[in-house]
Enzyme design. Structure first.
Site, short mmCIF file in Angstrom:
data_model
loop_
_atom_site.label_atom_id
_atom_site.label_comp_id
_atom_site.label_asym_id
_atom_site.label_seq_id
_atom_site.Cartn_x
_atom_site.Cartn_y
_atom_site.Cartn_z
N ASP A 226 0.88 -1.16 0.00
CA ASP A 226 0.00 0.00 0.00
C ASP A 226 0.92 1.22 0.00
O ASP A 226 1.54 1.53 1.02
CB ASP A 226 -0.91 0.01 1.23
N GLU B 106 -1.35 -1.36 -4.76
CA GLU B 106 -2.61 -0.66 -4.94
C GLU B 106 -2.42 0.55 -5.84
O GLU B 106 -1.45 1.30 -5.69
CB GLU B 106 -3.17 -0.21 -3.57
N ASP C 260 -2.73 1.12 6.71
CA ASP C 260 -1.92 0.94 5.50
C ASP C 260 -1.40 -0.50 5.41
O ASP C 260 -1.29 -1.06 4.31
CB ASP C 260 -0.74 1.92 5.49
#
Length: 161
Positions: free
Chosen positions: A7, A67, A140
């Protein structure tokens, strides 16, 4: 197969390492690489690169899942997160990892079955799928683990390099 989920972020970059065999997951490790506020951006990017490179070297994942960025308004933040994402992609490339990327909607769909699911629903599914005692923290980190789970189920369709 060992998967690294990422992330991207410049203050906190979450990561998750999962082994996936058949339809079974084994949690290897998860955590975050954090940089201090008010540190010049080039130094932050260097810290993120070094930290992620260390994770990759230690756990030797075969593939990575990252992501994609989604921002509504703050372009300054989007640019900084984009720079951190670039550093993550570079670390993966330098270590020979196949990289796939997923939108937040695709990750939510893969974990919850609904692309507009709430963050808490995704976090709870991470906990349930991996049989964890608690949701990985910070958020996260949970998002990075979710990206790895998504990749395990979708990997044949999403390789970008």
């Amino acid at each position: 197969m060992r998967i690294l989920g990422i992330d991207p972020g410049y203050a906190i970059m979450g990561y998750g390492i999962l082994d996936y065999n058949g339809n079974r997951f084994r949690t290897v490790d998860y955590g975050s690489i954090e940089t201090e506020a008010h540190t010049p951006m080039p130094q932050r990017l260097n810290q993120l690169f070094d930290g992620l490179n260390e994770v990759i070297q230690k756990y030797q994942p075969e593939e990575a899942s990252i992501e994609e960025l989604f921002f509504n308004s703050n372009t300054t933040t989007a640019i900084k997160v984009g720079e951190a994402r670039g550093v993550a992609l570079l670390a993966c490339e330098r270590n020979g990892l196949r990289v796939s990327e997923y939108t937040p909607l695709q990750i939510k769909q893969a974990l919850v079955g609904y692309g507009r699911a709430e963050k808490k629903q995704v976090q709870n599914m991470v906990k349930v799928i991996l049989n964890l005692k608690e949701v990985p923290k910070p958020d996260d980190t949970a998002d990075a683990v979710a990206a790895a789970i998504c990749h395990a189920h979708s990997r044949n369709n999403r390789v970008i390099g």
